[in-house]
Design a protein around this motif. Structure first.
Motif, PDB file in Angstrom:
ATOM      1  N   SER A 141      44.853   2.476   4.055  1.00  0.00           N
ATOM      2  CA  SER A 141      44.697   1.835   5.360  1.00  0.00           C
ATOM      3  C   SER A 141      45.492   2.593   6.420  1.00  0.00           C
ATOM      4  O   SER A 141      46.668   2.877   6.217  1.00  0.00           O
ATOM      5  CB  SER A 141      45.206   0.389   5.280  1.00  0.00           C
ATOM      6  N   GLN A 142      44.854   2.901   7.523  1.00  0.00           N
ATOM      7  CA  GLN A 142      45.566   3.512   8.639  1.00  0.00           C
ATOM      8  C   GLN A 142      46.558   2.503   9.202  1.00  0.00           C
ATOM      9  O   GLN A 142      47.753   2.785   9.285  1.00  0.00           O
ATOM     10  CB  GLN A 142      44.546   3.955   9.708  1.00  0.00           C
ATOM     11  N   SER A 143      46.047   1.329   9.577  1.00  0.00           N
ATOM     12  CA  SER A 143      46.889   0.340  10.280  1.00  0.00           C
ATOM     13  C   SER A 143      47.852  -0.372   9.347  1.00  0.00           C
ATOM     14  O   SER A 143      48.911  -0.821   9.764  1.00  0.00           O
ATOM     15  CB  SER A 143      45.996  -0.707  10.940  1.00  0.00           C
TER      16      SER A 143
ATOM     17  N   THR B  35      44.764  -4.414   7.736  1.00  0.00           N
ATOM     18  CA  THR B  35      43.377  -4.856   7.580  1.00  0.00           C
ATOM     19  C   THR B  35      43.296  -6.045   6.627  1.00  0.00           C
ATOM     20  O   THR B  35      43.723  -5.959   5.464  1.00  0.00           O
ATOM     21  CB  THR B  35      42.523  -3.672   7.077  1.00  0.00           C
TER      22      THR B  35
ATOM     23  N   SER C 160      38.380   6.387  13.834  1.00  0.00           N
ATOM     24  CA  SER C 160      39.429   7.094  13.095  1.00  0.00           C
ATOM     25  C   SER C 160      39.015   8.544  12.808  1.00  0.00           C
ATOM     26  O   SER C 160      37.909   8.802  12.348  1.00  0.00           O
ATOM     27  CB  SER C 160      39.632   6.344  11.780  1.00  0.00           C
TER      28      SER C 160
ATOM     29  N   GLU D 256      29.416   4.222  15.294  1.00  0.00           N
ATOM     30  CA  GLU D 256      30.500   3.548  16.010  1.00  0.00           C
ATOM     31  C   GLU D 256      30.543   3.870  17.492  1.00  0.00           C
ATOM     32  O   GLU D 256      30.710   2.994  18.317  1.00  0.00           O
ATOM     33  CB  GLU D 256      31.854   4.043  15.452  1.00  0.00           C
TER      34      GLU D 256
END
Ligand code: F6R
Length: 606
Positions: free
Chosen positions: A348-350, A353, A401, A488
């Motif tokens: 996960s980047q953040s 999630t 991203s 996106e």
């Protein structure tokens, strides 16, 4: 990413420094701090105010009113080593409290340097890599600050942009850099230092840019430059005419493009000191017994899941453990076969999630060992996982991203080597894989050169309603990511297909003028993918191919050549033209690429 500001002149330093920090807020940070040299009679005193939290909190701190001097340095920190906290915030002082330092970048050999300092009687109070710098300067200081900084630079491995102030030389700010940006802004009887031009653009348009391993001695009415061996260097002034908006993006039109271009450095920092040729991979994973796992699940959402798909191949190849990739939103509701013999890797980047967090909880309850690959330090996923390894992509602001993906794929491949080594699989192939990983940042730079070609192609096809991406194996994994990026930000319907599947149905969609993008980097499957592309060309498709193979086919509309690399790493390179393609399609459609409709950067709901 961290931000640096410095001021020396006749004005009170604090307001200039605070304004500089505020103009760097868009970059993301978790802590802020200032050091100023206060003067009373002819005595100088170093004062530091710092804490975790926003610049506004720092501004509201009553202690700031005691910082009256006209020389100061300031910093916003985005945590890399150690959680956001007062102790870990910059500026950092040496043990004698004579040298204050702010630092951007990562000191890769800080563990070794901490040991040297501790053996010499120094105490380190924070968890940061930075704190070694003021102490090394103190250790090397014999009355000549330039010599002390030069000696210290020779000990540092990694990236740095630093500012140093001290009551021992109250009329100077010493700055130095390697692989992390630093500029000196020129004023009248005052000068400025900054990691990014926007921080001081309100005061000057004239700048000196430091080159690699250079030092500058900044006084209020003079600026001198030296190389690492203290030979004086002459520099030209550059005039920068940026407006406020483009300056926030460092001259790029959008954050997404800026972040695409940050990839060589982000990948370099993600590799950092974890990988070197003659040693085993170094990851902060304690003593996990990898022999007990009979299965690996990689669980994530969206782009992070695509990074997982790209990494499954090397995990299976080098670790010989069956690996499955799951969408977190599916995994959590499908009763996966998880137990104490399962290793679950969450990406996960953040780190926030919701679906990934729920899947992680489920895996832990079922007895699995959990490792997370996360970009944001201290985020929820890092607190819940048994182990976390960080990508060092820096803050990603664009919703789509880009650099997080390439850093995730890079780090997951490093993890594959780590596990393979822990299991005792050492092979020539594994060593070669390390060499290929270390070469990646430069190759990413080369791929960015394809920008003009991609831009022209995007201009030709941006009015399309549907677009298809095809590839096999790892090229299919990248096709999925290319297709997601396009959907996106350009709102064009697009699908990714395993090239061999085309003839089992989707080929019915191909007609004259349809655009098909082929990714063909595998020596084993390129011929096959080309046959599938031929089938599309026969039905009238426009075809773009991203490849590192020697393809001779006159019917392909555009061939983007990228450098060759280890097949397991090709996604890091082949995705970049696809990121640029999505970007330029959206730009042609005059869309807001950074904030696409209906999407959020952090998906904290189910
Ligand atoms: C796509 C994108 C999303 C995220 C997904 C997971 O560009 O950004 O698909 O990858 O929402 O987010 P993280 O990585 O924060 O868990």
């Amino acid at each position: 990413m961290c931000g640096i500001v410095g001021y020396i002149g006749n004005k009170k330093a604090v307001p200039v420094l605070i304004n500089g920090l505020l103009s760097l807020e868009y970059r993301g940070y978790d802590s802020a701090g200032i050091a100023v040299l206060n003067q009373s009679n002819n005595e100088y005193d170093l004062k530091v105010v710092k804490d975790k939290g926003r610049v506004k909190n720092l501004e509201a701190n009553p202690e700031l009113d005691t910082l009256l001097g006209t020389t100061g340095i300031a910093h916003t920190r985005w945590a890399t080593h150690g959680m956001p906290s007062k102790e870990n915030s910059h500026p950092h002082l040496d043990n004698s409290k004579k040298f204050a330092v702010v630092h951007n970048g990562i000191i890769e050999n800080y563990v070794e340097l901490r040991k040297i300092l501790q053996d010499n009687g120094y105490t380190l109070y924070s968890e940061t890599d930075t704190e070694v710098i003021p102490n090394l300067i103190h250790m090397n200081y014999n009355g000549n600050i330039l010599e002390a900084v030069s000696k210290t630079m020779k000990l540092l491995k990694g990236s740095y942009a630093i500012e140093v102030i001290s009551p021992l030389f109250p009329d100077k700010i010493i700055v130095a850099k390697k692989d992390s940006p630093l500029v000196v802004g020129i004023g009248k009887n005052e000068n400025y230092v900054a990691s990014d031009i926007p921080a001081v653009l309100a005061h000057t348009n004239n700048f000196y840019f430091l080159d690699e391993q250079e030092i500058a001695v900044v006084e209020k009415d003079s600026i001198k430059f030296y190389d690492i061996n203290l030979k004086e260097v002459k520099k030209d002034i550059k005039n920068i005419e940026w407006d406020a908006e483009s300056s926030e993006k460092n001259g790029f039109e959008d954050y997404m493009l800026k972040e695409i271009y940050e990839q060589p450095q982000a990948i370099r920092e993600t590799i950092g000191s974890r990988l070197s040729l003659d040693e085993k991979v170094n990851l902060e994973l304690g003593n996990i017994d990898f022999t007990k796992f009979d299965k690996i699940y990689i669980v994530a959402c969206g782009t992070a899941m695509h990074a997982g798909i790209a990494a499954k191949y090397s995990l299976e190849k080098f670790c010989k453990i069956p690996t499955e990739v799951d969408m977190a939103s599916e995994f959590r509701y499908r009763n996966p076969l998880v137990n104490e013999h399962t290793l679950c890797i969450f990406i996960s980047q953040s780190g926030e999630t919701a679906d990934t967090i729920a899947a992680l909880r489920l895996a832990k309850e079922a007895g699995a060992t959990t490792i997370s690959v996360v970009n944001v330090i201290g985020s929820s996923i890092t607190r819940l996982s048994d182990y976390t390894i960080y990508t060092h992509a820096g803050p990603e602001i664009a919703v789509a991203s880009t650099k997080a993906y390439t850093c995730q794929v890079t780090l997951l491949n490093i993890l594959a080597i780590y596990i393979a080594e822990a299991l005792g699989y050492n092979s020539e192939e594994l060593n070669k894989f390390k060499v290929d990983l270390l070469e990646l940042p430069d190759k990413v730079k080369d791929v960015l050169e394809t920008m003009e070609q991609v831009k022209d192609f995007a201009e030709k096809v941006y009015t399309q309603k549907d677009l298809y991406f095809i590839g096999r194996g790892l090229d299919y994994a990248v096709s999925m990511e290319g297709s997601l990026k396009l959907k996106e930000i350009s709102y064009i319907h697009s699908e990714a297909y395993a090239a061999g599947e085309l003839k089992h149905g989707p080929i019915a969609l191909i007609e004259k003028g349809t655009t098909v993008i082929g990714v063909a980097t595998s020596p084993i499957t390129t011929e096959k993918t080309l046959s599938n592309l031929e089938e599309s060309i026969t039905r009238g498709a426009n075809v773009l191919v991203v490849t590192n193979q020697n393809i001779k086919n006159g019917k392909i509309d555009l061939m983007i050549h990228i450098p060759g690399t280890n097949p397991y790493l090709s996604p890091v390179l082949s995705v970049i033209p696809l990121q640029l393609f999505a970007y330029y399609i959206a730009k042609n459609k005059k869309l807001d690429v950074d904030k696409p409709r209906n999407l959020a950067k952090s998906v904290t709901v189910e």
